[in-house]
Motif scaffolding. Structure first.
Motif, PDB file in Angstrom:
ATOM      1  N   UNK A 260     -24.215  12.959  33.755  1.00 42.55           N
ATOM      2  CA  UNK A 260     -22.926  13.407  33.242  1.00 42.55           C
ATOM      3  C   UNK A 260     -22.907  13.276  31.725  1.00 42.55           C
ATOM      4  N   UNK A 261     -22.189  14.158  31.070  1.00 45.50           N
ATOM      5  CA  UNK A 261     -22.033  14.076  29.615  1.00 45.50           C
ATOM      6  C   UNK A 261     -20.757  13.332  29.241  1.00 45.50           C
ATOM      7  N   UNK A 262     -19.948  12.948  30.252  1.00 42.93           N
ATOM      8  CA  UNK A 262     -18.684  12.298  29.907  1.00 42.93           C
ATOM      9  C   UNK A 262     -18.971  10.902  29.349  1.00 42.93           C
ATOM     10  N   UNK A 263     -18.199  10.494  28.329  1.00 41.03           N
ATOM     11  CA  UNK A 263     -18.402   9.151  27.772  1.00 41.03           C
ATOM     12  C   UNK A 263     -17.965   8.088  28.770  1.00 41.03           C
ATOM     13  N   UNK A 264     -18.609   6.942  28.725  1.00 41.13           N
ATOM     14  CA  UNK A 264     -18.307   5.872  29.682  1.00 41.13           C
ATOM     15  C   UNK A 264     -18.031   4.565  28.942  1.00 41.13           C
ATOM     16  N   UNK A 265     -17.523   3.618  29.696  1.00 36.15           N
ATOM     17  CA  UNK A 265     -17.223   2.309  29.116  1.00 36.15           C
ATOM     18  C   UNK A 265     -17.763   1.207  30.027  1.00 36.15           C
ATOM     19  N   UNK A 266     -17.863   0.029  29.471  1.00 35.06           N
ATOM     20  CA  UNK A 266     -18.255  -1.151  30.246  1.00 35.06           C
ATOM     21  C   UNK A 266     -17.062  -2.084  30.337  1.00 35.06           C
ATOM     22  N   UNK A 267     -16.795  -2.548  31.541  1.00 37.09           N
ATOM     23  CA  UNK A 267     -15.767  -3.561  31.789  1.00 37.09           C
ATOM     24  C   UNK A 267     -16.457  -4.897  32.058  1.00 37.09           C
ATOM     25  N   UNK A 268     -15.864  -5.975  31.543  1.00 40.77           N
ATOM     26  CA  UNK A 268     -16.317  -7.322  31.890  1.00 40.77           C
ATOM     27  C   UNK A 268     -15.103  -8.120  32.360  1.00 40.77           C
ATOM     28  N   UNK A 269     -15.205  -8.581  33.592  1.00 41.29           N
ATOM     29  CA  UNK A 269     -14.115  -9.317  34.247  1.00 41.29           C
ATOM     30  C   UNK A 269     -14.567 -10.766  34.450  1.00 41.29           C
ATOM     31  N   UNK A 270     -13.729 -11.710  34.029  1.00 38.64           N
ATOM     32  CA  UNK A 270     -14.044 -13.131  34.233  1.00 38.64           C
ATOM     33  C   UNK A 270     -13.001 -13.733  35.162  1.00 38.64           C
ATOM     34  N   UNK A 271     -13.455 -14.311  36.248  1.00 40.87           N
ATOM     35  CA  UNK A 271     -12.538 -14.889  37.233  1.00 40.87           C
ATOM     36  C   UNK A 271     -11.756 -16.065  36.634  1.00 40.87           C
ATOM     37  N   UNK A 272     -12.409 -16.814  35.745  1.00 36.38           N
ATOM     38  CA  UNK A 272     -11.759 -17.985  35.140  1.00 36.38           C
ATOM     39  C   UNK A 272     -12.271 -18.127  33.708  1.00 36.38           C
ATOM     40  N   UNK A 273     -11.391 -17.864  32.727  1.00 28.53           N
ATOM     41  CA  UNK A 273     -11.823 -17.906  31.326  1.00 28.53           C
ATOM     42  C   UNK A 273     -11.894 -19.321  30.767  1.00 28.53           C
ATOM     43  N   UNK A 274     -11.508 -20.282  31.583  1.00 28.34           N
ATOM     44  CA  UNK A 274     -11.693 -21.685  31.174  1.00 28.34           C
ATOM     45  C   UNK A 274     -12.562 -22.339  32.235  1.00 28.34           C
ATOM     46  N   UNK A 275     -13.839 -21.964  32.243  1.00 31.79           N
ATOM     47  CA  UNK A 275     -14.691 -22.450  33.336  1.00 31.79           C
ATOM     48  C   UNK A 275     -15.711 -23.491  32.891  1.00 31.79           C
ATOM     49  N   UNK A 276     -15.648 -23.900  31.621  1.00 28.57           N
ATOM     50  CA  UNK A 276     -16.560 -24.960  31.167  1.00 28.57           C
ATOM     51  C   UNK A 276     -17.895 -24.441  30.682  1.00 28.57           C
ATOM     52  N   UNK A 277     -18.262 -23.214  31.074  1.00 29.69           N
ATOM     53  CA  UNK A 277     -19.562 -22.671  30.640  1.00 29.69           C
ATOM     54  C   UNK A 277     -19.474 -22.150  29.207  1.00 29.69           C
ATOM     55  N   UNK A 278     -18.281 -21.620  28.851  1.00 29.48           N
ATOM     56  CA  UNK A 278     -18.073 -21.080  27.511  1.00 29.48           C
ATOM     57  C   UNK A 278     -16.780 -21.684  26.963  1.00 29.48           C
ATOM     58  N   UNK A 279     -16.345 -21.211  25.799  1.00 26.88           N
ATOM     59  CA  UNK A 279     -15.090 -21.752  25.257  1.00 26.88           C
ATOM     60  C   UNK A 279     -13.908 -21.229  26.087  1.00 26.88           C
ATOM     61  N   UNK A 280     -12.771 -21.864  25.936  1.00 26.63           N
ATOM     62  CA  UNK A 280     -11.551 -21.450  26.639  1.00 26.63           C
ATOM     63  C   UNK A 280     -11.052 -20.138  26.002  1.00 26.63           C
ATOM     64  N   UNK A 281     -11.097 -19.049  26.791  1.00 26.81           N
ATOM     65  CA  UNK A 281     -10.725 -17.733  26.261  1.00 26.81           C
ATOM     66  C   UNK A 281      -9.428 -17.209  26.892  1.00 26.81           C
ATOM     67  N   UNK A 282      -8.674 -18.106  27.504  1.00 26.80           N
ATOM     68  CA  UNK A 282      -7.459 -17.664  28.193  1.00 26.80           C
ATOM     69  C   UNK A 282      -6.509 -16.957  27.211  1.00 26.80           C
ATOM     70  N   UNK A 283      -5.925 -15.846  27.684  1.00 24.99           N
ATOM     71  CA  UNK A 283      -4.986 -15.098  26.841  1.00 24.99           C
ATOM     72  C   UNK A 283      -5.650 -14.231  25.792  1.00 24.99           C
ATOM     73  N   UNK A 284      -6.967 -14.083  25.889  1.00 19.76           N
ATOM     74  CA  UNK A 284      -7.712 -13.283  24.908  1.00 19.76           C
ATOM     75  C   UNK A 284      -8.616 -12.273  25.597  1.00 19.76           C
TER      76      UNK A 284
END
Length: 529
Positions: free
Chosen positions: A375-399
């Protein structure tokens, strides 16, 4: 494997090497008038057969050398214990090669495929077995067998296997290009896959792709782990594919890489083969804007937590299926058509709003057009995080992070664009810095950190939930990242305007002279009026 990949990264951004391109040219010449969709199974089936035969022969030689210690080279259990497919005598490559010139070679190949399936239950129903059909030119089949015989010839067994794996992957890409729109059903361009994998960084845990095509997401995940000095056994792979012939391609693609995976055949929406799976990573490229998913039969499905998806478009059915299968700290990365970021049709806007308000959207990436064969249509990537405060990364809640990568990539031919290594690193690095990743092991060893995140006008923006609300819950990155900063050239405005005005007058004068000359020529030809 990664080193070999880097070494071959001269032509087409690492997508091809001279060997793979030469083999493709030779194999394509043997295709003659056969449709690419049909020939794909002929060529890839033979490459797979050569691979398992090579792996078998290497182990056979090792056991032969250990005969005095009690090893038996003809004991199938010796091979199964080493996770190598047992290849009966009538299916060994040497037998096929010896019979390549025979008019019965098609039947011999079919018998070889059947014998391998008979003795290796995990391959049952996977291998192509129609080489004897009248429409397949047996002379060309014999020539193709001779061509495949030379792959990895004279290389150590492990190197030969690696070459075969790369050739299989390269052929998949070329067949996808030849088939055009249909090619998108089984192949996601490897650079798009790499962006997803590099951003998610699946070091360990359960990896799931519910519409896995030919298995490219899994192959790329294994390569990522190898490249970052991880252990291949640290991830377990689950997948599903509704198209039977594509499912067979996936099974062969993973087997040729030695990847142990649970890949099921069936319709993911109506017959989910992994109903209880909670994955640490979901990687997927579902069919874009699928209107034929029979959603009317699933109105009360438990997966539709954020709203019932419209029957005319499966985009938000896929999104909610991914969310449903995420573990409590899981992250999903997937490709969707750009319309998914802003559509308000048939309740899609309300579903997107509910997902945003649940603080699940971690990152959105707008990709350039022309990346896909299908397809020639432009596409995007979505990234969904079940828990943005999961200890693996910084707390990203609300961002959430927005990346506009539409200007990246280079044209590799008239209709196809490709992301470069630098492009992939720029996108993934921006995401990792924003979410506060620990640096990759190689950076840690060198005593470096992942750096500090900052917004880059025209490219990336850290947005709050309130920002997204102000934009009516539309997730298009261009709305958030703003315009690219234009460097000040140091010329005062008054001087610049004088210079530009003088240039304009000069060009207008030249244009007037040209107009007069054209009018004069027309008059001489009798069209002066």
């Amino acid at each position: 494997m990664p080193k070999a990949k880097k070494e071959s990264a001269k032509a087409k951004n690492g997508e091809s090497s001279g060997l793979e391109a030469k083999l493709w040219a030779a194999a394509d010449a043997l295709r003659n008038n056969m449709d690419a969709a049909e020939y794909k199974h002929v060529a890839l089936g033979l490459i797979f057969l050569k691979y398992i035969s090579d792996a078998f022969e290497a182990k056979h030689a090792e056991l032969e050398a250990q005969r005095k210690q009690g090893a038996d080279p003809e004991d199938p259990d010796e091979y199964k214990a080493a996770s190598i497919f047992w290849v009966p005598k009538e299916a060994r490559w040497s037998h096929l090669k010896a019979n390549a010139p025979q008019p019965t070679i098609g039947t011999i190949v079919d018998d070889a495929m059947s014998a391998i399936e008979r003795d290796n239950p995990s391959l049952k129903g996977v291998l192509p077995k129609d080489y004897a059909r009248p429409g397949l030119d047996k002379q060309r089949l014999g020539q193709l067998i001779n061509l495949v015989s030379d792959i990895g010839l004279g290389s150590p067994a492990d190197r030969a296997k690696d070459i075969l794996g790369r050739v299989y992957e390269y052929f998949l890409a070329q067949f996808a290009s030849s088939e055009g729109k249909k090619g998108g059903q089984f192949y996601t361009p490897s650079r798009v896959v790499r962006v997803l994998v590099e951003m998610l960084a699946p070091y360990k845990g359960r990896v799931y792709d519910p519409c896995c095509g030919s298995g490219g997401m899994f192959v790329s995940s294994e390569k990522f782990i190898e490249a970052h000095s991880g252990k291949l056994g640290d991830i377990s792979i689950y997948g599903q594919e509704s198209n039977y012939t594509t499912w067979r391609l996936a099974k062969m693609n993973l087997a040729i890489r030695g990847i142990d995976a649970q890949i099921a055949h069936g319709d993911t929406f109506h017959n989910d083969k992994h109903p209880d799976l909670k994955a640490d990573y979901v990687l997927a490229n579902p069919p874009f804007n699928d209107s034929d998913w029979r959603g009317e039969l699933l109105k009360d499905d438990k997966r539709w937590v954020y709203g019932v998806p419209p029957t005319g478009n499966a985009n938000y059915a896929w999104v909610q299926h991914f969310i449903h299968h995420l573990a409590p700290t899981g992250i999903a990365g997937f490709v969707l058509a750009n319309g998914s970021m802003s559509s308000n049709q048939s309740g899609e806007g309300e579903i997107r709003k509910a997902i945003i308000e649940a603080d699940l959207v971690d990152c959105m990436v707008a990709l350039p057009g022309q990346l896909f064969y299908s397809t020639q249509i432009p596409v995007c990537l979505w990234f969904i995080a079940r828990n943005k405060k999961n200890g693996r990364f910084r707390d990203r809640r609300g961002e959430a992070l927005f990346i506009d990568a539409r200007k990246l990539g280079t044209m590799v031919d008239r209709v196809h664009r490709e992301l470069t290594d630098e492009d992939v690193a720029k996108i993934a690095g921006t995401y990792h810095t924003w979410r506060g990743d620990l640096p990759a092991p190689e950076l840690r060893q060198a005593g470096k950190d992942a750096g500090e995140y900052s917004d880059v006008p025209g490219f990336c923006k850290r947005a709050t939930l309130e920002d997204i609300r102000k934009h009516g819950h539309v997730l298009t990155p261009g709305r958030y990242v703003g315009a690219e900063k234009v460097e000040d050239d140091g010329e005062p405005f008054e001087e610049k305007m004088k210079r530009l005005t003088a240039t304009l007058r000069e060009q207008q004068a030249k244009a007037a002279k040209l107009d007069a000359a054209i009018a004069s020529n027309l008059k001489e030809l009798g069209y002066g009026g």
